[in-house]
Motif scaffolding. Structure first.
Motif, PDB file in Angstrom:
ATOM      1  N   VAL A   1      46.685  35.411  28.240  1.00  0.00           N
ATOM      2  CA  VAL A   1      45.704  35.220  29.318  1.00  0.00           C
ATOM      3  C   VAL A   1      45.498  33.730  29.579  1.00  0.00           C
ATOM      4  O   VAL A   1      45.492  33.276  30.729  1.00  0.00           O
ATOM      5  CB  VAL A   1      44.366  35.891  28.948  1.00  0.00           C
ATOM      6  N   ALA A   2      45.352  32.962  28.502  1.00  0.00           N
ATOM      7  CA  ALA A   2      45.156  31.521  28.648  1.00  0.00           C
ATOM      8  C   ALA A   2      46.388  30.851  29.248  1.00  0.00           C
ATOM      9  O   ALA A   2      46.272  29.979  30.123  1.00  0.00           O
ATOM     10  CB  ALA A   2      44.834  30.901  27.297  1.00  0.00           C
ATOM     11  N   GLU A   3      47.559  31.258  28.776  1.00  0.00           N
ATOM     12  CA  GLU A   3      48.797  30.653  29.278  1.00  0.00           C
ATOM     13  C   GLU A   3      49.040  30.975  30.744  1.00  0.00           C
ATOM     14  O   GLU A   3      49.745  30.239  31.441  1.00  0.00           O
ATOM     15  CB  GLU A   3      49.976  31.114  28.424  1.00  0.00           C
ATOM     16  N   ALA A   4      48.426  32.048  31.220  1.00  0.00           N
ATOM     17  CA  ALA A   4      48.535  32.406  32.633  1.00  0.00           C
ATOM     18  C   ALA A   4      47.479  31.702  33.479  1.00  0.00           C
ATOM     19  O   ALA A   4      47.423  31.913  34.695  1.00  0.00           O
ATOM     20  CB  ALA A   4      48.423  33.915  32.813  1.00  0.00           C
ATOM     21  N   GLY A   5      46.630  30.886  32.853  1.00  0.00           N
ATOM     22  CA  GLY A   5      45.716  30.056  33.635  1.00  0.00           C
ATOM     23  C   GLY A   5      44.236  30.307  33.469  1.00  0.00           C
ATOM     24  O   GLY A   5      43.424  29.590  34.049  1.00  0.00           O
ATOM     25  N   VAL A   6      43.828  31.296  32.647  1.00  0.00           N
ATOM     26  CA  VAL A   6      42.397  31.555  32.476  1.00  0.00           C
ATOM     27  C   VAL A   6      41.889  30.750  31.281  1.00  0.00           C
ATOM     28  O   VAL A   6      41.987  31.176  30.131  1.00  0.00           O
ATOM     29  CB  VAL A   6      42.117  33.064  32.270  1.00  0.00           C
ATOM     30  N   THR A   7      41.365  29.576  31.579  1.00  0.00           N
ATOM     31  CA  THR A   7      40.815  28.705  30.538  1.00  0.00           C
ATOM     32  C   THR A   7      39.352  28.353  30.817  1.00  0.00           C
ATOM     33  O   THR A   7      38.700  27.721  29.989  1.00  0.00           O
ATOM     34  CB  THR A   7      41.621  27.402  30.432  1.00  0.00           C
ATOM     35  N   ASP A   8      38.858  28.765  31.989  1.00  0.00           N
ATOM     36  CA  ASP A   8      37.491  28.449  32.393  1.00  0.00           C
ATOM     37  C   ASP A   8      36.982  29.576  33.293  1.00  0.00           C
ATOM     38  O   ASP A   8      37.671  29.988  34.228  1.00  0.00           O
ATOM     39  CB  ASP A   8      37.483  27.115  33.151  1.00  0.00           C
ATOM     40  N   LEU A   9      35.804  30.084  32.977  1.00  0.00           N
ATOM     41  CA  LEU A   9      35.190  31.130  33.792  1.00  0.00           C
ATOM     42  C   LEU A   9      33.774  30.715  34.162  1.00  0.00           C
ATOM     43  O   LEU A   9      33.091  30.038  33.374  1.00  0.00           O
ATOM     44  CB  LEU A   9      35.135  32.458  33.021  1.00  0.00           C
ATOM     45  N   THR A  10      33.338  31.120  35.342  1.00  0.00           N
ATOM     46  CA  THR A  10      31.931  30.913  35.669  1.00  0.00           C
ATOM     47  C   THR A  10      31.112  31.942  34.892  1.00  0.00           C
ATOM     48  O   THR A  10      31.643  32.961  34.431  1.00  0.00           O
ATOM     49  CB  THR A  10      31.673  31.109  37.168  1.00  0.00           C
ATOM     50  N   LYS A  11      29.832  31.689  34.754  1.00  0.00           N
ATOM     51  CA  LYS A  11      28.989  32.649  34.055  1.00  0.00           C
ATOM     52  C   LYS A  11      28.986  33.990  34.792  1.00  0.00           C
ATOM     53  O   LYS A  11      28.995  35.053  34.168  1.00  0.00           O
ATOM     54  CB  LYS A  11      27.561  32.123  33.925  1.00  0.00           C
ATOM     55  N   GLU A  12      29.037  33.930  36.125  1.00  0.00           N
ATOM     56  CA  GLU A  12      29.068  35.172  36.911  1.00  0.00           C
ATOM     57  C   GLU A  12      30.336  35.977  36.627  1.00  0.00           C
ATOM     58  O   GLU A  12      30.287  37.205  36.499  1.00  0.00           O
ATOM     59  CB  GLU A  12      28.975  34.850  38.410  1.00  0.00           C
ATOM     60  N   GLN A  13      31.473  35.282  36.499  1.00  0.00           N
ATOM     61  CA  GLN A  13      32.719  35.972  36.168  1.00  0.00           C
ATOM     62  C   GLN A  13      32.656  36.567  34.769  1.00  0.00           C
ATOM     63  O   GLN A  13      33.111  37.691  34.544  1.00  0.00           O
ATOM     64  CB  GLN A  13      33.895  34.996  36.274  1.00  0.00           C
ATOM     65  N   LEU A  14      32.096  35.821  33.849  1.00  0.00           N
ATOM     66  CA  LEU A  14      31.980  36.292  32.467  1.00  0.00           C
ATOM     67  C   LEU A  14      31.106  37.543  32.403  1.00  0.00           C
ATOM     68  O   LEU A  14      31.444  38.523  31.719  1.00  0.00           O
ATOM     69  CB  LEU A  14      31.388  35.183  31.597  1.00  0.00           C
ATOM     70  N   ILE A  15      29.999  37.521  33.119  1.00  0.00           N
ATOM     71  CA  ILE A  15      29.104  38.686  33.157  1.00  0.00           C
ATOM     72  C   ILE A  15      29.826  39.879  33.752  1.00  0.00           C
ATOM     73  O   ILE A  15      29.752  41.001  33.225  1.00  0.00           O
ATOM     74  CB  ILE A  15      27.832  38.363  33.973  1.00  0.00           C
ATOM     75  N   SER A  16      30.551  39.655  34.829  1.00  0.00           N
ATOM     76  CA  SER A  16      31.270  40.739  35.492  1.00  0.00           C
ATOM     77  C   SER A  16      32.330  41.352  34.576  1.00  0.00           C
ATOM     78  O   SER A  16      32.536  42.569  34.557  1.00  0.00           O
ATOM     79  CB  SER A  16      31.927  40.213  36.772  1.00  0.00           C
ATOM     80  N   ILE A  17      32.985  40.516  33.779  1.00  0.00           N
ATOM     81  CA  ILE A  17      34.008  41.013  32.850  1.00  0.00           C
ATOM     82  C   ILE A  17      33.371  41.825  31.735  1.00  0.00           C
ATOM     83  O   ILE A  17      33.795  42.949  31.438  1.00  0.00           O
ATOM     84  CB  ILE A  17      34.810  39.827  32.262  1.00  0.00           C
ATOM     85  N   PHE A  18      32.337  41.286  31.106  1.00  0.00           N
ATOM     86  CA  PHE A  18      31.761  41.960  29.946  1.00  0.00           C
ATOM     87  C   PHE A  18      30.882  43.157  30.301  1.00  0.00           C
ATOM     88  O   PHE A  18      30.613  43.992  29.436  1.00  0.00           O
ATOM     89  CB  PHE A  18      30.990  40.957  29.078  1.00  0.00           C
ATOM     90  N   THR A  19      30.461  43.260  31.544  1.00  0.00           N
ATOM     91  CA  THR A  19      29.726  44.467  31.958  1.00  0.00           C
ATOM     92  C   THR A  19      30.664  45.524  32.523  1.00  0.00           C
ATOM     93  O   THR A  19      30.218  46.615  32.886  1.00  0.00           O
ATOM     94  CB  THR A  19      28.650  44.120  33.013  1.00  0.00           C
ATOM     95  N   GLY A  20      31.962  45.211  32.587  1.00  0.00           N
ATOM     96  CA  GLY A  20      32.948  46.194  33.016  1.00  0.00           C
ATOM     97  C   GLY A  20      33.185  46.256  34.507  1.00  0.00           C
ATOM     98  O   GLY A  20      33.935  47.125  34.976  1.00  0.00           O
ATOM     99  N   GLU A  21      32.607  45.365  35.271  1.00  0.00           N
ATOM    100  CA  GLU A  21      32.818  45.379  36.730  1.00  0.00           C
ATOM    101  C   GLU A  21      34.189  44.813  37.087  1.00  0.00           C
ATOM    102  O   GLU A  21      34.878  45.339  37.962  1.00  0.00           O
ATOM    103  CB  GLU A  21      31.713  44.580  37.419  1.00  0.00           C
ATOM    104  N   THR A  22      34.577  43.738  36.447  1.00  0.00           N
ATOM    105  CA  THR A  22      35.909  43.162  36.649  1.00  0.00           C
ATOM    106  C   THR A  22      36.826  43.707  35.562  1.00  0.00           C
ATOM    107  O   THR A  22      36.541  43.541  34.363  1.00  0.00           O
ATOM    108  CB  THR A  22      35.858  41.625  36.579  1.00  0.00           C
ATOM    109  N   THR A  23      37.913  44.353  35.961  1.00  0.00           N
ATOM    110  CA  THR A  23      38.758  45.058  34.993  1.00  0.00           C
ATOM    111  C   THR A  23      40.195  44.549  34.933  1.00  0.00           C
ATOM    112  O   THR A  23      40.970  45.005  34.095  1.00  0.00           O
ATOM    113  CB  THR A  23      38.784  46.557  35.303  1.00  0.00           C
TER     114      THR A  23
END
Length: 312
Positions: free
Chosen positions: A144-166
Motif C-alpha cells: 500500500v505504501a509503495e503504491a503511494g499511500v503514505t499520508d491520509l487526511t483525518k477524514e480519509q482515515l475515519i472513512s477507512i476505519f468506519t468501513g465507508e472506504t473499502t
C-alpha cells in the motif's frame, strides 16, 4: 678472549637488570589497576548487598502497548534487585484494570484512565502512576505504501476505519480491497486511536483479524496485502516490515508528539489498588526515575516532562 667474555657477560647482566626494572614498573602499574579494580568490586559488592535487602514478587497485566517498556524495566530492575521476581502479562487495558481492581495482580497497565473501563467505585480504589507518554501510529502493508499511500487526511482515515472506504484506489492507492486489522473493545490502544485519530467515531470490526496483541497485529498487517491497523511507536523501533502513515501531513514521531503537532498520543498508566507496598513502589519509582528515563525514547516511548502540551 676472557676479557671479551666478561664484557659480554656484564652486558647481558646489565640488560637483564634493565629488563627486570621495566618488568617491575609494569607490575606496579598493573598492581595499581588491580587495586583500583578491587576497590570498585568492593563498592559494587556493597551496593549489591544493599539491593539484596529488597525481595518479593510483582505481578502486572494489561496494555500490550506498554508491555515492551514494562518488560525492559523489569529486566533492568532485576539486575539491581535480583531477589525480586516480576511477571508481566498483556491482555489489554480493560483486563489489566479489572485484575488490579480484583486484587489478582499488583499493577494494572493501561492506555486509558481507570474510569474509562471501570465503574466509579472501582476506579476510586485505584492509585494512578503515570509513567510515560505513548504515541499510536497508523500502519499499512508495504504494498500500500509503495503504491503511494503514505499520508491520509483525518477524514480519509475515519472513512477507512468506519468501513465507508473499502478500496485503496479511493484514496490514491492501488486497486485492491482495504483489510482492517482491528482490536477488541477492551483495548486501550483502540480507545486512544478512536478518540484522537477517529474523532470518536466507532471503528468497524473485522472479527477474523481482531487482536489486542500488538505484536500479532503488526505481523498481520505485514503479512496481509492491503492491510491497515495501528500500533504504538514502541513496536516500530526496528525494521518492522510495515509503513507508518502520516495524518494531515504530520508524521507519527516522538518529536511531533512532543511539539503538539501529532494528535494520537496518551499517557501510560500503571495502577495499583491503594498505595503500593515497598517492592512495587520501588519498581514504579525506578521506571519514573531519571536513571531509567534515558532508556524510554530508545524504546519508542515519550518522557512526560518533554511534552509542550499536556492535554488534547
Amino acid at each position: 678472549m676472557k676479557k671479551a667474555g666478561l664484557v659480554l657477560l656484564a652486558g647481558v647482566m646489565a640488560f637483564g637488570l634493565a629488563a627486570c626494572g621495566s618488568s617491575s614498573s609494569e607490575t606496579t602499574a598493573a598492581g595499581t589497576t588491580a587495586a583500583a579494580t578491587s576497590d570498585a568490586a568492593k563498592e559494587d559488592t556493597t551496593e549489591a548487598e544493599v539491593n539484596e535487602d529488597l525481595s518479593g514478587t510483582i505481578t502486572a497485566a494489561g496494555s500490550s502497548a506498554l508491555k515492551p517498556l514494562a518488560d525492559d524495566a523489569a529486566d533492568a530492575f532485576a539486575e539491581l534487585y535480583p531477589d525480586v521476581a516480576i511477571t508481566i502479562d498483556a491482555g489489554g487495558s480493560g483486563e489489566g484494570l479489572k485484575q488490579v481492581s480484583e486484587g489478582t495482580v499488583d499493577i494494572g497497565n493501561s492506555d486509558v484512565p481507570a474510569e474509562d473501563k471501570l465503574d466509579a467505585a472501582q476506579a476510586a480504589e485505584l492509585v494512578d502512576h503515570q509513567v510515560c507518554v505513548i504515541t499510536m501510529a497508523p500502519i499499512v502493508n508495504m504494498d500500500v505504501a509503495e503504491a503511494g499511500v503514505t499520508d491520509l487526511t483525518k477524514e480519509q482515515l475515519i472513512s477507512i476505519f468506519t468501513g465507508e472506504t473499502t478500496n485503496w484506489s479511493e484514496v490514491g492507492g492501488p486497486d485492491e480491497d482495504i483489510v482492517l486489522v482491528t482490536r477488541p473493545t477492551s483495548s486501550g490502544t483502540r480507545a486512544t486511536f478512536q478518540k484522537y485519530a477517529l474523532d470518536g467515531n466507532e471503528e468497524a470490526s473485522n472479527a477474523s483479524m481482531e487482536t489486542d496483541d500488538s505484536g500479532v497485529l503488526l505481523q498481520n498487517v505485514k503479512d496481509t496485502q492491503g492491510a491497515i491497523g495501528y500500533v504504538a511507536l514502541s513496536y516500530l523501533t526496528d525494521d518492522a516490515g510495515v509503513a507508518t502513515v502520516a495524518i494531515d501531513g504530520v508524521e507519527p514521531t516522538l518529536e511531533n508528539t512532543y511539539n503538539g503537532t501529532y494528535p494520537v498520543w496518551t499517557y501510560e498508566h500503571m495502577y495499583t489498588k491503594g498505595e503500593p507496598n515497598d517492592v512495587v513502589s520501588t519498581f514504579l519509582e525506578y521506571i519514573m526515575s531519571d536513571e531509567y528515563g534515558t532508556r524510554m525514547e530508545d524504546l519508542g516511548y515519550g518522557v512526560s516532562s518533554k511534552m509542550t502540551v499536556t492535554e488534547h
